[in-house]
Design a protein around this motif. Structure first.
Motif, short mmCIF file in Angstrom:
data_model
loop_
_atom_site.label_atom_id
_atom_site.label_comp_id
_atom_site.label_asym_id
_atom_site.label_seq_id
_atom_site.Cartn_x
_atom_site.Cartn_y
_atom_site.Cartn_z
N ARG A 169 0.86 -1.26 0.08
CA ARG A 169 0.03 -0.05 0.06
C ARG A 169 0.79 1.10 0.11
O ARG A 169 0.58 2.34 -0.64
CB ARG A 169 -0.94 0.14 1.34
N LEU A 170 1.94 1.25 0.67
CA LEU A 170 2.65 2.28 0.68
C LEU A 170 3.36 2.72 -0.62
O LEU A 170 3.70 3.75 -0.87
CB LEU A 170 3.98 2.12 1.83
N ASP A 171 3.54 1.67 -1.27
CA ASP A 171 4.36 1.85 -2.67
C ASP A 171 3.42 2.87 -3.48
O ASP A 171 4.16 3.10 -4.54
CB ASP A 171 4.51 0.44 -3.33
N TYR A 172 2.23 3.03 -3.34
CA TYR A 172 1.35 3.76 -4.20
C TYR A 172 1.93 5.26 -4.16
O TYR A 172 2.00 5.98 -5.11
CB TYR A 172 -0.06 3.88 -3.67
N ASP A 173 2.21 5.90 -2.80
CA ASP A 173 2.59 7.18 -2.76
C ASP A 173 4.06 7.45 -2.11
O ASP A 173 4.42 8.58 -2.20
CB ASP A 173 1.55 7.54 -1.52
N PHE A 174 4.61 6.44 -1.92
CA PHE A 174 6.10 6.53 -1.69
C PHE A 174 7.16 5.59 -2.42
O PHE A 174 6.41 4.57 -2.78
CB PHE A 174 6.31 6.34 -0.18
N THR A 175 8.39 6.05 -2.53
CA THR A 175 9.29 4.86 -2.89
C THR A 175 9.69 4.42 -1.57
O THR A 175 10.06 5.23 -0.62
CB THR A 175 10.67 5.70 -3.46
N VAL A 176 9.71 3.07 -1.64
CA VAL A 176 10.07 2.55 -0.32
C VAL A 176 11.35 1.69 -0.34
O VAL A 176 11.57 0.78 -1.44
CB VAL A 176 9.01 1.46 -0.02
N GLU A 177 12.42 1.67 0.33
CA GLU A 177 13.66 1.07 0.43
C GLU A 177 13.91 0.52 1.76
O GLU A 177 13.91 1.19 2.81
CB GLU A 177 14.66 2.09 0.02
N ARG A 236 13.10 -3.95 11.29
CA ARG A 236 13.79 -3.35 10.06
C ARG A 236 13.40 -2.02 9.85
O ARG A 236 12.29 -1.64 10.02
CB ARG A 236 13.62 -4.41 8.62
N TRP A 237 14.22 -1.19 9.49
CA TRP A 237 13.95 0.19 8.89
C TRP A 237 13.81 0.18 7.47
O TRP A 237 14.50 -0.29 6.76
CB TRP A 237 15.22 0.89 9.30
N TYR A 238 13.05 1.30 7.10
CA TYR A 238 12.67 1.62 5.75
C TYR A 238 12.60 2.82 5.41
O TYR A 238 11.99 3.78 6.17
CB TYR A 238 11.17 0.85 5.22
N ARG A 239 13.24 3.25 4.47
CA ARG A 239 13.36 4.64 3.89
C ARG A 239 12.22 4.81 2.91
O ARG A 239 12.09 4.26 1.92
CB ARG A 239 14.71 4.97 3.09
#
Length: 414
Positions: free
Chosen positions: A275-283, A305-308
């Motif tokens: 769901r986050l991938d719709y509005d953010f680049t996720v790393e 874990r940490w995600y940017r």
């Protein structure tokens, strides 16, 4: 233009200042205050968090708590712990934290300026918190909590304050247990007082509440109530003013104010990331904490874990509110994905000041108390000014200012 005045400050004897000084009443719990005041009869927590002197379980918003605060304040005066300055003065308050200094002017500001928008706000206030401070002020007949204001730098004011520090000895100079140095000077010559008052009246069109919205609102409401009761018969009545410390904007630093959430609103980890991938680049950046390095960048901690997260274009607007990272987080994650509509009332969310570091986020999540944490890049002082000037308000818990003023060093009697 800003109306400020000198006042007769109620303050501690020089050798007791460090023992009296207490952190603001609203940044620690009753239990923390009780532990901090243990073995210290001079601690101002006996006034600002007076429930520590009452039986465990006492309602912190009950009248006995306010009565105890008034009793303890009178005792401090009667015993000589606190004394009232014989003449009205301004006070210079310098704080040093991690080798960074900020120096403000302690004064009383006109409640009319607050009511008329000369003193600008950026947050809504809550009636229950207002009522708490109203009862405290009315019962103690004192404003014990300082309102932290900011203003756009005026070189002449900065120069005058610098000159006073160079040419005069401070009345207090100590380093608190958290490593923050507190130094205060009394400005009591007629010429200096007149110069400061005139400079603010001529060159400061507005001041901005950085911290203390509830303290300011409560002072205004107390003044209105006393006026209605016929107890204010002169414009010079102390209740027409409230205790403030005003800092130049160039010296201030705002820390991040982060969020922790109890659950994923029924989503799995994989579903949330999708769901986050719709509005953010996720790393995925691994196990080591990563502080956001720029606006519109977020750090998320989930299951060890940490995600940017970097907000994509189109997820925010360029108006003063829409461009804020707290707005982006609120609209695109907390509301849209996690179902948190009102951060003020939803019990699934909590807030963690940046002074506690990212380690506090890890602790809250790893303990199982919370499920996910979000760290943000701090709001800038210019963003705060822009929002206040526009008449808008920030989402709740948007700013954390540090270092903070200590209660008890200067009190305003009304």
């Amino acid at each position: 233009m800003a109306i400020i005045k000198p006042f007769n400050g109620l303050r501690p004897k020089e050798d007791l200042a460090a023992k009296v000084a207490a952190r603001p009443y609203d940044v620690l719990s009753s239990e923390e205050a009780k532990a901090a005041a243990a073995g210290n009869p001079y601690s101002f927590y006996h006034v600002s968090k007076s429930e520590i002197d009452l039986p465990e379980g006492t309602d912190t918003h009950s009248q006995p708590v306010y009565d105890k605060a008034a009793e303890n304040l009178r005792r401090f005066v009667d015993e000589g712990t606190l004394f009232l300055d014989p003449q009205a003065a301004y006070y210079i308050y310098k704080l040093v934290m991690n080798e960074r200094a900020q120096t403000g002017l302690v004064c009383v500001s006109a409640i009319s300026d607050y009511n008329n928008g000369i003193i600008k706000k950026h947050e809504f206030t809550r009636p229950d918190k207002e009522l708490d401070r109203i009862n405290h002020i009315k019962t103690t007949k004192a404003q014990t909590g300082n309102v932290f204001l900011a203003y756009n730098d005026v070189p002449e004011v900065n120069a005058l304050i610098d000159q006073w520090q160079e040419n005069n000895q401070p009345v207090y100079d100590f380093t608190a247990e958290d490593g923050i140095q507190h130094t205060i000077w009394v400005v009591n010559t007629p010429s200096a007082i007149e110069s400061i008052t005139s400079l603010f009246a001529e060159k400061v069109p507005a001041t901005y509440i950085a911290d203390g919205h509830h303290r300011a609102a409560s002072a205004s409401l107390v003044q209105a109530a006393l006026s209605k009761e016929g107890k204010i018969t002169s414009v010079e009545n102390p209740a027409n003013y409230f205790l403030t410390t005003i800092f130049p904007a160039s010296q201030l630093a705002i820390l991040d104010y982060n969020r922790v959430v109890k659950d994923l609103n029924g989503l799995s980890k994989e579903e949330l990331l999708s769901r986050l991938d719709y509005d953010f680049t996720v790393e995925d950046v691994g196990h080591l904490p990563q502080q956001p390095a720029m606006l519109h960048e977020f750090s998320m901690y989930l299951e060890g874990r940490w995600y940017r997260l970097v907000a994509k274009e189109g997820t925010y607007t360029t108006d003063p509110i829409g461009i804020l990272d707290v707005t982006i987080l609120s609209n695109n994650i907390l509301d849209k994905i996690l179902g948190i509509k009102d951060q003020r009332t939803d019990k699934r969310i909590d807030f963690v000041g940046g002074i506690r570091g990212l380690g506090e986020l890890v602790k809250r999540v790893d303990s199982g108390e919370m499920k996910v944490a979000f760290a943000m890049y701090p709001v800038t002082i210019q963003q705060l000014f822009d929002i206040a000037d526009s008449g808008e308000v920030m989402p709740p818990k948007s700013t954390w200012f540090e270092p903070k003023l200590r209660d008890g060093l200067i009190t305003h009697i009304i």
